[in-house]
Design a protein around this motif. Structure first.
Motif, PDB file in Angstrom:
ATOM      1  N   GLU A   1       5.095   0.192   1.597  1.00 34.88           N
ATOM      2  CA  GLU A   1       4.779  -1.214   1.334  1.00 34.88           C
ATOM      3  C   GLU A   1       4.013  -1.342   0.023  1.00 34.88           C
ATOM      4  O   GLU A   1       4.285  -2.239  -0.783  1.00 34.88           O
ATOM      5  CB  GLU A   1       3.961  -1.794   2.489  1.00 34.88           C
ATOM      6  CG  GLU A   1       4.747  -1.936   3.770  1.00 34.88           C
ATOM      7  CD  GLU A   1       3.907  -2.341   4.966  1.00 34.88           C
ATOM      8  OE1 GLU A   1       4.490  -2.899   5.901  1.00 34.88           O
ATOM      9  OE2 GLU A   1       2.678  -2.090   4.973  1.00 34.88           O
ATOM     10  N   TYR A   2       3.087  -0.428  -0.190  1.00 38.54           N
ATOM     11  CA  TYR A   2       2.319  -0.413  -1.441  1.00 38.54           C
ATOM     12  C   TYR A   2       3.248  -0.206  -2.637  1.00 38.54           C
ATOM     13  O   TYR A   2       3.195  -0.944  -3.622  1.00 38.54           O
ATOM     14  CB  TYR A   2       1.259   0.697  -1.393  1.00 38.54           C
ATOM     15  CG  TYR A   2       0.574   0.941  -2.704  1.00 38.54           C
ATOM     16  CD1 TYR A   2      -0.418   0.085  -3.160  1.00 38.54           C
ATOM     17  CD2 TYR A   2       0.919   2.024  -3.502  1.00 38.54           C
ATOM     18  CE1 TYR A   2      -1.060   0.306  -4.366  1.00 38.54           C
ATOM     19  CE2 TYR A   2       0.292   2.243  -4.710  1.00 38.54           C
ATOM     20  CZ  TYR A   2      -0.693   1.390  -5.148  1.00 38.54           C
ATOM     21  OH  TYR A   2      -1.306   1.607  -6.352  1.00 38.54           O
ATOM     22  N   GLU A   3       4.100   0.790  -2.534  1.00 42.55           N
ATOM     23  CA  GLU A   3       5.008   1.105  -3.644  1.00 42.55           C
ATOM     24  C   GLU A   3       5.937  -0.064  -3.945  1.00 42.55           C
ATOM     25  O   GLU A   3       6.173  -0.392  -5.099  1.00 42.55           O
ATOM     26  CB  GLU A   3       5.809   2.369  -3.327  1.00 42.55           C
ATOM     27  CG  GLU A   3       6.696   2.835  -4.453  1.00 42.55           C
ATOM     28  CD  GLU A   3       5.943   3.339  -5.671  1.00 42.55           C
ATOM     29  OE1 GLU A   3       6.572   3.411  -6.751  1.00 42.55           O
ATOM     30  OE2 GLU A   3       4.749   3.665  -5.577  1.00 42.55           O
TER      31      GLU A   3
ATOM     32  N   LEU B   1       1.796  -5.954  -1.068  1.00 46.93           N
ATOM     33  CA  LEU B   1       0.485  -5.346  -1.302  1.00 46.93           C
ATOM     34  C   LEU B   1      -0.510  -5.749  -0.225  1.00 46.93           C
ATOM     35  O   LEU B   1      -1.329  -4.939   0.212  1.00 46.93           O
ATOM     36  CB  LEU B   1      -0.037  -5.726  -2.690  1.00 46.93           C
ATOM     37  CG  LEU B   1       0.679  -5.060  -3.861  1.00 46.93           C
ATOM     38  CD1 LEU B   1       0.280  -5.722  -5.180  1.00 46.93           C
ATOM     39  CD2 LEU B   1       0.410  -3.564  -3.889  1.00 46.93           C
TER      40      LEU B   1
ATOM     41  N   ALA C   1      -4.187  -0.897  -3.024  1.00 49.64           N
ATOM     42  CA  ALA C   1      -3.579  -2.216  -2.860  1.00 49.64           C
ATOM     43  C   ALA C   1      -4.628  -3.306  -3.069  1.00 49.64           C
ATOM     44  O   ALA C   1      -4.336  -4.356  -3.647  1.00 49.64           O
ATOM     45  CB  ALA C   1      -2.919  -2.335  -1.494  1.00 49.64           C
TER      46      ALA C   1
ATOM     47  N   TRP D   1      -5.046  -3.814  -6.788  1.00 48.73           N
ATOM     48  CA  TRP D   1      -3.953  -4.624  -7.323  1.00 48.73           C
ATOM     49  C   TRP D   1      -4.127  -6.092  -6.966  1.00 48.73           C
ATOM     50  O   TRP D   1      -3.956  -6.978  -7.810  1.00 48.73           O
ATOM     51  CB  TRP D   1      -2.608  -4.117  -6.799  1.00 48.73           C
ATOM     52  CG  TRP D   1      -2.020  -3.054  -7.651  1.00 48.73           C
ATOM     53  CD1 TRP D   1      -2.109  -1.697  -7.461  1.00 48.73           C
ATOM     54  CD2 TRP D   1      -1.258  -3.240  -8.837  1.00 48.73           C
ATOM     55  NE1 TRP D   1      -1.431  -1.047  -8.458  1.00 48.73           N
ATOM     56  CE2 TRP D   1      -0.903  -1.964  -9.310  1.00 48.73           C
ATOM     57  CE3 TRP D   1      -0.834  -4.349  -9.539  1.00 48.73           C
ATOM     58  CZ2 TRP D   1      -0.141  -1.776 -10.459  1.00 48.73           C
ATOM     59  CZ3 TRP D   1      -0.073  -4.170 -10.683  1.00 48.73           C
ATOM     60  CH2 TRP D   1       0.257  -2.889 -11.132  1.00 48.73           C
TER      61      TRP D   1
ATOM     62  N   ILE E   1      -4.448   1.021   2.642  1.00 48.32           N
ATOM     63  CA  ILE E   1      -4.122   1.556   1.316  1.00 48.32           C
ATOM     64  C   ILE E   1      -5.080   0.900   0.317  1.00 48.32           C
ATOM     65  O   ILE E   1      -4.907  -0.253  -0.069  1.00 48.32           O
ATOM     66  CB  ILE E   1      -2.645   1.298   0.936  1.00 48.32           C
ATOM     67  CG1 ILE E   1      -1.703   1.892   1.971  1.00 48.32           C
ATOM     68  CG2 ILE E   1      -2.358   1.834  -0.470  1.00 48.32           C
ATOM     69  CD1 ILE E   1      -1.671   3.404   2.024  1.00 48.32           C
TER      70      ILE E   1
ATOM     71  N   ALA F   1       0.064  -3.557   2.752  1.00 51.67           N
ATOM     72  CA  ALA F   1      -0.472  -2.210   2.521  1.00 51.67           C
ATOM     73  C   ALA F   1      -1.995  -2.212   2.622  1.00 51.67           C
ATOM     74  O   ALA F   1      -2.588  -1.308   3.216  1.00 51.67           O
ATOM     75  CB  ALA F   1      -0.014  -1.693   1.158  1.00 51.67           C
ATOM     76  N   ALA F   2      -2.631  -3.222   2.051  1.00 54.38           N
ATOM     77  CA  ALA F   2      -4.097  -3.308   2.094  1.00 54.38           C
ATOM     78  C   ALA F   2      -4.599  -3.420   3.533  1.00 54.38           C
ATOM     79  O   ALA F   2      -5.573  -2.773   3.904  1.00 54.38           O
ATOM     80  CB  ALA F   2      -4.580  -4.502   1.265  1.00 54.38           C
TER      81      ALA F   2
END
Length: 177
Positions: free
Chosen positions: A68-70, A92, A103, A106, A100, A95-96
């Motif tokens: 998900e982050y990628e 993002l 994220a 970002w 992660i 992911a957060a």
């Protein structure tokens, strides 16, 4: 100036190998975000572009946080997919919420710059703080800059100094300056 996040192309391997005491703050336990009510919960996403690698699409669809982050990073940057900051932000956020930490960096950057969302320094601070508290040095620096420049018009040099110090100790040259 704040430091823009850089993609961590090895995020899947790194995320699996990272420990809670790693100073880059790659992955950790889910970080509660106080402003969560102001952000969408688990927003539906558009179908992923076919230009993204099929394995990445499959892993993201399964809810794998590193994937998900990628996906989020690639959509924000336009790497192997058309730029779509709004959709990248949705990935993002997922992911957060799963822990992660980059994220959050970002997301903070997107809110700080108003990229794909309305500019919101309070939300930028919230996400930078979530990453900084987990050891992400770039988030520490960016948080310091926000305090030094003044969030809501008030400069807080004392708090900025503490975050610059922490980032400097982790090798951020701009914070050392």
């Amino acid at each position: 100036d704040t430091i823009s996040p850089s993609p961590e192309r090895q995020v899947q391997q790194t995320a699996l190998a990272a420990s809670d005491n790693e100073n880059t703050g790659v992955i950790g336990r889910p970080v509660p975000v106080a402003a969560g009510a102001r952000e969408a919960a688990r927003e539906p996403s558009l179908p992923l572009p076919e230009t993204l690698p099929s394995q990445l699409r499959a892993e993201a669809a399964k809810g794998k946080p590193a994937a998900e982050y990628e996906v989020g990073v690639r959509l924000v940057e336009g790497n192997a997919a058309p730029v779509n900051a709004e959709e990248g932000l949705r990935w993002l956020r997922r992911a957060a919420k799963s822990g992660i930490i980059p994220a959050h960096l970002w997301i903070g950057s997107l809110y700080e710059k108003g990229q794909g969302v309305d500019k919101d320094l309070a939300l930028a601070r919230t996400h930078y703080l979530a990453a900084a508290e987990k050891g992400n040095a770039k988030a520490m620096h960016n948080l310091a800059v926000l305090y030094a420049e003044g969030i809501d018009g008030r400069r807080d040099y004392k708090t900025a100094s503490r975050w610059f110090q922490r980032a400097a100790e982790r090798g951020i040259a701009d914070s050392q300056y």
